[in-house]
Design a protein around this motif. Structure first.
Motif, short mmCIF file in Angstrom:
data_model
loop_
_atom_site.label_atom_id
_atom_site.label_comp_id
_atom_site.label_asym_id
_atom_site.label_seq_id
_atom_site.Cartn_x
_atom_site.Cartn_y
_atom_site.Cartn_z
N ILE A 179 33.97 8.34 32.91
CA ILE A 179 33.25 9.62 33.04
C ILE A 179 31.84 9.37 33.60
CG2 ILE A 179 32.27 11.55 31.73
CD1 ILE A 179 34.66 11.21 29.76
N ILE A 180 31.17 8.34 33.06
CA ILE A 180 29.79 8.05 33.51
C ILE A 180 29.77 7.70 34.99
CG2 ILE A 180 27.84 6.44 33.28
CD1 ILE A 180 28.56 6.24 30.27
N ILE A 181 30.72 6.84 35.41
CA ILE A 181 30.75 6.43 36.82
C ILE A 181 31.05 7.65 37.70
CG2 ILE A 181 32.00 5.04 38.54
CD1 ILE A 181 32.29 2.89 36.31
N GLY A 182 31.99 8.47 37.27
CA GLY A 182 32.33 9.67 38.04
C GLY A 182 31.15 10.60 38.17
N ALA A 184 27.99 9.81 37.85
CA ALA A 184 26.92 9.17 38.64
C ALA A 184 27.22 9.29 40.13
CB ALA A 184 26.77 7.71 38.25
N LEU A 185 28.49 9.09 40.51
CA LEU A 185 28.86 9.23 41.92
C LEU A 185 28.62 10.67 42.39
CD1 LEU A 185 32.12 7.09 42.12
CD2 LEU A 185 29.90 6.57 43.15
N GLY A 186 28.97 11.61 41.53
CA GLY A 186 28.76 13.02 41.86
C GLY A 186 27.28 13.32 42.04
N ALA A 187 26.46 12.79 41.09
CA ALA A 187 25.01 13.02 41.17
C ALA A 187 24.43 12.39 42.43
CB ALA A 187 24.33 12.46 39.93
N SER A 189 25.98 11.77 45.28
CA SER A 189 26.36 12.50 46.50
C SER A 189 25.60 13.82 46.58
CB SER A 189 27.88 12.71 46.55
OG SER A 189 28.25 13.65 45.61
N MET A 190 25.39 14.47 45.43
CA MET A 190 24.63 15.72 45.44
C MET A 190 23.18 15.47 45.86
SD MET A 190 24.40 18.89 45.09
CE MET A 190 25.75 19.69 44.24
N SER A 191 22.61 14.36 45.35
CA SER A 191 21.23 14.02 45.72
C SER A 191 21.12 13.79 47.22
CB SER A 191 20.77 12.77 44.98
OG SER A 191 20.91 12.96 43.61
N LEU A 192 22.10 13.05 47.77
CA LEU A 192 22.09 12.79 49.22
C LEU A 192 22.16 14.09 50.01
CD1 LEU A 192 24.23 9.64 50.05
CD2 LEU A 192 21.86 10.10 50.65
N ARG A 193 23.01 15.00 49.53
CA ARG A 193 23.15 16.30 50.21
C ARG A 193 21.82 17.07 50.19
NH1 ARG A 193 28.08 18.81 51.04
NH2 ARG A 193 27.22 20.80 50.36
N ILE A 194 21.11 16.96 49.05
CA ILE A 194 19.81 17.67 48.96
C ILE A 194 18.78 17.00 49.87
CG2 ILE A 194 17.87 18.21 47.41
CD1 ILE A 194 19.98 18.59 45.17
#
Lengths: 206, 283
Positions: A179-182, A184-187, A189-194
């Motif tokens: 869950i943590i890795i998932g 973190a990956l989501g965060a 990718s969202m940060s990169l998008r921002i």
């Protein structure tokens, strides 16, 4: 302009933080520290924005005699009292703010949280049924951990605490790590998008 | 209620009035506080590791103790902060307190630091300090790695850091030997992710029981040296330290409540399966 400036600020701030995390150097450290100071100041103002917003919303409800308007009056009085005493007298020990916090707010928050124990017990009793194989596994595991993690557990079965610890350290940690890795990956990718200006919903638009 | 009387025994087993359950829960909390069973508390490996890591810190080291918890979880988190402070002050460590929770965190920190510091004859500003709260904990945690004074120009009482003897020795994390996190929220993830991974400061954490399953993954990855999970973890730590206090007293109540909940869950399931079987037999 309304979009370009926030996107540019987001890009520069994000880029600076990434470079600072991996890089080093006196100028970089100085720049990062300045940016971090700005972040705490901006966060302070966002709290102020929250106070203004809740005051506006609550006052609007009171004026229109909307739903639960008496509670909004209590909220506004409490907000004014805490802010007033905090600003005028400070928030350290021996002040009215501290007294209000210790004698009213703290017991109320602790009470709200304590009441959860009753509802959790009731909900577990009513909803926790071994209807499927998965639910049965969850049920058995929960019972082992609940009993094995309290002192009474070892009286019921000597090795129960070891079994509960094994469940916590291996199957549980394996799932948690996934869950943590998932997340973190989501965060990331969202940060990169921002940072790259692809994600703009934080500005209130798509 | 009259209608319920007509229902079968097994159906009633699934539908005990919730007020009965509430009264039993209430009694299970209160009665053991007056008539303690004094059950011995078995120590989990993660709490022992935490205790031993703190024990291994050289005496008179500088330790940071973030009070990252809300007043709502005080029953669980306050005993953790208390036992941590007792352990650190007993080792004559210098404690830098702060909070990433604006509502209540700094004043709780003030009260506990003064009270436990007083027990050990410690002086504010020399042996311990409370930096207070600043918004945006990610920025606060990262910023303190560069220069604490930039993030906290003054302490919680408004004294400039340059005038506080202890803080003159603590410009950033380089001077901090250990971070003893007490948290009831996601702040602990950031202490691990931002401070331990980037600045390499060893840390352990006391977290609420609901957070313990997640935080155990940090222990297994050696990002946390150990963990106090909930009131039980705190009771273990208190016993290792030789100061059985509030958490230890709460263990009897917790044991009985857990047993009671399990009993009701089993009862509900027995009723569910028996009623289902009966319905099947009756066609």
């Amino acid at each position: 302009m309304k979009t370009r400036i926030p996107v540019a600020v987001a890009f520069l701030s994000g880029f600076l933080m990434i470079v600072a995390f991996f890089g080093s150097g006196e100028w970089l450290s100085m720049l990062t520290n300045e940016a971090l100071r700005y972040m705490t100041i901006v966060a302070g103002f966002s709290l102020l924005l929250g106070v203004v917003s809740i005051t506006q919303v609550s006052w609007g409800v009171v004026r229109k005699r909307g739903e639960d308007w008496p509670y909004k009056i209590i909220l506004l009085i409490a907000l004014a009292a805490m802010t007033g005493f905090g600003v005028l007298q400070g928030i350290t020990g021996g002040t009215v703010f501290e007294w209000l916090f210790d004698k009213i707010q703290k017991p109320m928050m602790a009470t709200m949280f304590s009441v959860l124990a009753f509802y959790i017990a009731s909900a577990a009793y009513r909803a926790f049924r071994a209807r499927t194989v998965e639910a049965s596994i969850l049920l058995v595991t929960a019972i082992i951990v609940m009993i094995g993690r309290v002192p009474m557990g070892q009286y019921i079965y000597e090795d129960l605490p070891s079994v509960a610890n094994w469940i916590m350290m291996f199957p549980n940690v394996a799932v948690q790590r996934g869950i943590i890795i998932g997340a973190a990956l989501g965060a990331a990718s969202m940060s990169l998008r921002i940072i790259l200006g692809i994600e703009r919903t934080y500005m209130g638009r798509g | 209620m009259a209608n319920q009387g007509n229902k079968g025994f097994f159906t009633r087993l699934q539908n005990v009035d919730r007020r009965v359950l509430f009264v039993l829960i209430f009694a299970s909390v209160i009665v053991p506080l007056f008539f303690p069973l004094k059950l011995p508390v078995p120590v989990t490996p993660e709490t022992r590791e935490f205790f031993e890591a703190v024990e291994a810190i050289p005496d008179s080291s500088i330790v940071m103790l973030p009070f990252d918890f809300w007043p709502s979880t005080l029953a669980e988190t306050e005993p953790m902060a208390v036992v941590g402070l007792r352990h650190l002050f007993r080792k004559n460590c210098y404690v830098v307190g702060l909070s990433n929770v604006g509502m209540g965190g700094p004043s709780i920190a003030d009260r506990l630091l003064d009270s436990i510091g007083g027990e050990f004859g410690k002086t504010y500003g020399i042996d311990y300090v409370n930096l207070g709260y600043k918004a945006n904990y990610q920025a606060v945690m990262l910023g303190m790695g560069e220069r604490i004074e930039d993030i906290f120009p003054t302490d919680h009482r408004g004294t400039p850091l340059s005038e506080i003897p202890l803080m003159r020795r603590v410009p950033n994390y380089d001077s901090v030997s250990f971070i003893f996190v007490v948290s009831d929220n996601v702040a602990v993830d950031y202490w691990v992710g931002l401070v331990n991974s980037r600045f390499g400061v060893p840390m352990g954490a006391g977290v609420t029981a609901v957070m313990a399953p997640k935080s155990l993954s940090f222990v297994q990855a050696n990002q946390l040296v150990g963990l106090m999970g909930g009131m039980k973890g705190c009771a273990e730590y208190e016993n290792l330290l030789g100061y059985p206090a509030r958490a230890t007293r709460g263990m009897d109540s917790q044991s009985i409540i857990h047993l009671l909940i399990v009993l009701f869950i089993v009862m509900g399931n027995v009723g569910y399966f028996a009623a289902k079987r009966k319905a099947k037999v009756e066609g």
